[in-house]
Design a protein around this motif. Structure first.
Motif, PDB file in Angstrom:
ATOM      1  N   THR A 183      13.137 -17.552 -49.780  1.00  0.00           N
ATOM      2  CA  THR A 183      14.337 -18.143 -50.360  1.00  0.00           C
ATOM      3  C   THR A 183      15.183 -17.077 -51.035  1.00  0.00           C
ATOM      4  O   THR A 183      14.657 -16.077 -51.548  1.00  0.00           O
ATOM      5  N   ALA A 184      16.509 -17.272 -51.039  1.00  0.00           N
ATOM      6  CA  ALA A 184      17.437 -16.360 -51.701  1.00  0.00           C
ATOM      7  C   ALA A 184      18.708 -17.131 -52.024  1.00  0.00           C
ATOM      8  O   ALA A 184      19.065 -18.088 -51.329  1.00  0.00           O
ATOM      9  N   GLY A 185      19.387 -16.721 -53.098  1.00  0.00           N
ATOM     10  CA  GLY A 185      20.612 -17.421 -53.455  1.00  0.00           C
ATOM     11  C   GLY A 185      21.218 -16.905 -54.733  1.00  0.00           C
ATOM     12  O   GLY A 185      20.883 -15.817 -55.218  1.00  0.00           O
ATOM     13  N   ILE A 186      22.120 -17.710 -55.280  1.00  0.00           N
ATOM     14  CA  ILE A 186      22.809 -17.376 -56.523  1.00  0.00           C
ATOM     15  C   ILE A 186      22.711 -18.560 -57.471  1.00  0.00           C
ATOM     16  O   ILE A 186      22.820 -19.716 -57.052  1.00  0.00           O
ATOM     17  N   GLU A 187      22.477 -18.263 -58.737  1.00  0.00           N
ATOM     18  CA  GLU A 187      22.255 -19.279 -59.757  1.00  0.00           C
ATOM     19  C   GLU A 187      23.296 -19.131 -60.859  1.00  0.00           C
ATOM     20  O   GLU A 187      23.491 -18.050 -61.412  1.00  0.00           O
ATOM     21  N   GLY A 188      23.983 -20.251 -61.177  1.00  0.00           N
ATOM     22  CA  GLY A 188      24.913 -20.269 -62.283  1.00  0.00           C
ATOM     23  C   GLY A 188      24.354 -21.069 -63.439  1.00  0.00           C
ATOM     24  O   GLY A 188      23.179 -21.429 -63.466  1.00  0.00           O
ATOM     25  N   LYS A 189      25.205 -21.384 -64.411  1.00  0.00           N
ATOM     26  CA  LYS A 189      24.756 -22.126 -65.582  1.00  0.00           C
ATOM     27  C   LYS A 189      24.370 -23.561 -65.242  1.00  0.00           C
ATOM     28  O   LYS A 189      23.494 -24.140 -65.866  1.00  0.00           O
ATOM     29  N   SER A 190      25.033 -24.145 -64.242  1.00  0.00           N
ATOM     30  CA  SER A 190      24.760 -25.545 -63.924  1.00  0.00           C
ATOM     31  C   SER A 190      24.479 -25.806 -62.456  1.00  0.00           C
ATOM     32  O   SER A 190      24.059 -26.901 -62.099  1.00  0.00           O
ATOM     33  N   MET A 191      24.706 -24.807 -61.567  1.00  0.00           N
ATOM     34  CA  MET A 191      24.536 -25.025 -60.135  1.00  0.00           C
ATOM     35  C   MET A 191      23.831 -23.841 -59.497  1.00  0.00           C
ATOM     36  O   MET A 191      23.844 -22.726 -60.017  1.00  0.00           O
ATOM     37  N   THR A 192      23.233 -24.096 -58.336  1.00  0.00           N
ATOM     38  CA  THR A 192      22.633 -23.040 -57.525  1.00  0.00           C
ATOM     39  C   THR A 192      23.032 -23.231 -56.064  1.00  0.00           C
ATOM     40  O   THR A 192      23.247 -24.360 -55.613  1.00  0.00           O
ATOM     41  N   PHE A 193      23.137 -22.126 -55.358  1.00  0.00           N
ATOM     42  CA  PHE A 193      23.345 -22.137 -53.916  1.00  0.00           C
ATOM     43  C   PHE A 193      22.259 -21.256 -53.302  1.00  0.00           C
ATOM     44  O   PHE A 193      22.044 -20.127 -53.756  1.00  0.00           O
ATOM     45  N   SER A 194      21.584 -21.757 -52.278  1.00  0.00           N
ATOM     46  CA  SER A 194      20.461 -20.994 -51.744  1.00  0.00           C
ATOM     47  C   SER A 194      20.283 -21.209 -50.249  1.00  0.00           C
ATOM     48  O   SER A 194      20.737 -22.210 -49.677  1.00  0.00           O
TER      49      SER A 194
END
Length: 229
Positions: A183-194
């Protein structure tokens, strides 16, 4: 057996109920599912089946930039095949779309980018139990149309009997699937995309030896969006 399947699912749900809401996110998205067709695990891209997944992921910080992320998902896998053209007198299309309750556990590395945003990547094992699904066939033979749809039949395998699969038979699918995740992605304060890749290690046919070769094992690309609770 069905009773054991329900017990496994209930235990997983109970374990997640003990996690604080700040550590959990709802996650779902698109699956591009396929099944390996060669001894070295390759797939036929033309047989990719579009499905979906939905569930929850918990995030437990371990030390510094490392976390462990167990999940609980309802997810679709499978494959499809097609022969001929739909406008021609002879045409064939088949689709197998099993659904699983899946428990992945990923070990994740997170790289801070600032402002609460982080890149992440990780890997780990998964275990899944088949709960539903359909086999569909449609087409034409010399201009005469035909179609059929049947529920997928899973074996009544007892996971505690490692050297024997109960309920095995021709046309029956193994109830339990297992494998590896990346798995790989980007994580923000309230959301993630992976993006996730599931590499199945168990053969689909009941009664078959999973370690014999890599034919007929699940391969799934997943594209997800998550919302932190």
């Amino acid at each position: 057996m069905i009773t054991r399947k329900r017990i496994l699912v209930c235990l997983a749900i109970f374990s997640f109920s003990q996690v604080s809401a700040q550590q959990v996110r709802l996650q779902g998205g698109l699956n591009l599912a396929n099944v390996s067709v060669t001894d070295d695990g390759r797939v036929d891209d033309a047989k990719t089946l579009t499905s979906f997944h939905a569930g929850i992921v918990a995030d437990f910080p371990l030390a510094g930039i490392f976390s462990i992320q167990p999940g609980l998902f309802f997810t679709g896998k499978g494959t499809e095949s097609e022969s001929g053209d739909a406008a021609s007198p002879t045409y064939f299309r088949a689709e197998s779309n099993p659904y699983y309750v899946e428990l992945p556990v990923n070990f994740v590395f997170k790289l801070p980018l600032g402002s609460g945003t982080r890149l992440f990547a990780g890997a780990g094992p998964y275990l899944a139990v088949g709960v539903a699904g359909k086999n569909k066939v449609e087409g034409k033979y010399l201009g005469v149309a035909f179609s059929s749809e049947q529920d997928i039949e899973f074996s009544d395998d007892d996971p505690t009997t490692l050297d024997y699969e109960e309920g095995a038979g021709f046309g029956i699918m193994k109830r339990f699937d297992y494998g590896l995740n990346g798995t790989a992605g980007i994580e923000g304060k309230s959301m993630t995309f992976s993006v996730n890749y599931g590499l199945g290690l168990a053969k689909l046919q009941s009664g078959s030896n999973s370690s014999e070769n890599n034919k007929n094992k699940h391969r799934v690309w997943s594209f997800s969006i998550g919302f932190k609770l």
